[in-house]
Design a protein around this motif. Sequence first.
Motif, PDB file in Angstrom:
ATOM      1  N   VAL A 228       0.841  -1.208   0.000  1.00  0.00           N
ATOM      2  CA  VAL A 228       0.000   0.000   0.000  1.00  0.00           C
ATOM      3  C   VAL A 228       0.871   1.251   0.000  1.00  0.00           C
ATOM      4  CG1 VAL A 228      -1.711   1.323   1.302  1.00  0.00           C
ATOM      5  CG2 VAL A 228      -1.919  -1.160   1.146  1.00  0.00           C
TER       6      VAL A 228
ATOM      7  N   PHE B 230       0.223   2.728  -3.511  1.00  0.00           N
ATOM      8  CA  PHE B 230      -0.845   3.714  -3.304  1.00  0.00           C
ATOM      9  C   PHE B 230      -0.430   4.729  -2.240  1.00  0.00           C
ATOM     10  CE2 PHE B 230      -2.792  -0.358  -4.437  1.00  0.00           C
ATOM     11  CZ  PHE B 230      -3.476  -0.005  -5.600  1.00  0.00           C
TER      12      PHE B 230
ATOM     13  N   LEU C 189      -0.586   7.955  -1.953  1.00  0.00           N
ATOM     14  CA  LEU C 189      -1.515   9.039  -1.646  1.00  0.00           C
ATOM     15  C   LEU C 189      -2.698   8.574  -0.792  1.00  0.00           C
ATOM     16  CD1 LEU C 189      -1.621  10.864  -5.110  1.00  0.00           C
ATOM     17  CD2 LEU C 189      -0.237  11.429  -3.099  1.00  0.00           C
ATOM     18  N   HIS C 190      -2.995   7.296  -0.836  1.00  0.00           N
ATOM     19  CA  HIS C 190      -4.120   6.751  -0.070  1.00  0.00           C
ATOM     20  C   HIS C 190      -3.655   5.957   1.148  1.00  0.00           C
ATOM     21  CE1 HIS C 190      -6.828   7.862  -3.343  1.00  0.00           C
ATOM     22  NE2 HIS C 190      -5.980   7.305  -4.190  1.00  0.00           N
ATOM     23  N   TYR C 191      -2.360   5.991   1.424  1.00  0.00           N
ATOM     24  CA  TYR C 191      -1.805   5.151   2.488  1.00  0.00           C
ATOM     25  C   TYR C 191      -2.438   5.453   3.847  1.00  0.00           C
ATOM     26  CZ  TYR C 191       1.523   2.993   5.682  1.00  0.00           C
ATOM     27  OH  TYR C 191       2.092   2.246   6.697  1.00  0.00           O
ATOM     28  N   THR C 192      -2.525   6.721   4.215  1.00  0.00           N
ATOM     29  CA  THR C 192      -3.029   7.080   5.547  1.00  0.00           C
ATOM     30  C   THR C 192      -4.496   6.700   5.733  1.00  0.00           C
ATOM     31  OG1 THR C 192      -3.444   9.325   4.717  1.00  0.00           O
ATOM     32  CG2 THR C 192      -1.393   8.955   5.935  1.00  0.00           C
ATOM     33  N   SER C 193      -5.264   6.733   4.648  1.00  0.00           N
ATOM     34  CA  SER C 193      -6.681   6.363   4.772  1.00  0.00           C
ATOM     35  C   SER C 193      -6.864   4.846   4.784  1.00  0.00           C
ATOM     36  CB  SER C 193      -7.488   6.977   3.620  1.00  0.00           C
ATOM     37  OG  SER C 193      -6.996   6.530   2.368  1.00  0.00           O
ATOM     38  N   ILE C 194      -6.052   4.144   3.965  1.00  0.00           N
ATOM     39  CA  ILE C 194      -6.158   2.670   3.933  1.00  0.00           C
ATOM     40  C   ILE C 194      -5.611   2.056   5.215  1.00  0.00           C
ATOM     41  CG2 ILE C 194      -5.406   0.569   2.760  1.00  0.00           C
ATOM     42  CD1 ILE C 194      -5.345   2.157   0.144  1.00  0.00           C
TER      43      ILE C 194
ATOM     44  N   SER D  28      -5.312   3.179   8.259  1.00  0.00           N
ATOM     45  CA  SER D  28      -5.702   4.018   9.395  1.00  0.00           C
ATOM     46  C   SER D  28      -5.476   3.251  10.702  1.00  0.00           C
ATOM     47  CB  SER D  28      -7.172   4.402   9.271  1.00  0.00           C
ATOM     48  OG  SER D  28      -7.986   3.245   9.334  1.00  0.00           O
TER      49      SER D  28
END
Length: 312
Positions: free
Chosen positions: A124, A128, A130-135, A137
Amino acid sequence: MIINNKTVISQFLLQDLPIPPEHQHLFYALFLAMYLTTVLGNLIIIILILLDSHLHTPMYLFLSNLSFSDLCYSSVTMPKLLQNMQSQDTSIPYAGCLTQMYFLMVFGDMESFLLVVMAYDRYVAICFPLHYTSIMSPKHCVCLMVLCWVLTMLYSMLHTLLLARLSFCENNLIPQFFCDISALLKLACSDTYINELMIFIMGGLVSVIPFLLIIVSYVKIVCSILKVSSTRVIHKVFSTCGSHLSVVSLFYGTIIALYIFPSADNSTVKDTALAMMCTVVTPMLNPFIYSLRNRDMKEALKNVLCKKKISL
């Protein structure tokens, strides 16, 4: 103890290590040093991650769990081994043997699951970003950890309960220095078909599938970084994943050699060496692999030492 014309054993005998008597004290000191190194190394990683706020990230949450698992995994076997070497008494009670087997499976399978989760975390982060912090969490990470612990405990309990229903007769010598499920099944004098079937089915889910998921994760990572022309970025990615790949190779290499391709001639020395690699050497080396190759861990150690010096 005799029940229905069957001799039911109340204890097992663990295999002595193939060490000449004159070298017993030397190997005792060596194994004690290795165990203390394992405990100290993994404790240092756990404490550093707890103390340094920069390490409060998903990757280091998983690493702290891996260190805890390694510490416990080694502690399930090594104290008993050291006691046996000191007292020359290799007996272990029936209940104690099943308990040791249960915790060996819990912490061994937990390492397998953690290596998958860590591979997913790297996948991740690299594919990904840019989406790491949301994925990844905090809630997601905690759920992953809880799921891993629950699955390993249920899986280990299933095999322990299935083994507890078996009868063990005259031969009570386990050809290992710990209570291994495959060795115990060979000693049973009742039908082990269900046990072997569940090992085949559930063992594949717990061991083979995690290994394949790790391979898939790294294939996707390699495909992703090959699209990047920057040599610096590629080098950074491989240096980031290097520690994890080293641990994966060490862990699965010994597991495959010990259980999937055992020695054809039932070599006690070879099997004992591989078991020692799995239960002692791998948990001892993991902290060195992550600390020596990891800049964040080195910085955290320096910060903690500097704060201690200032406080003094």
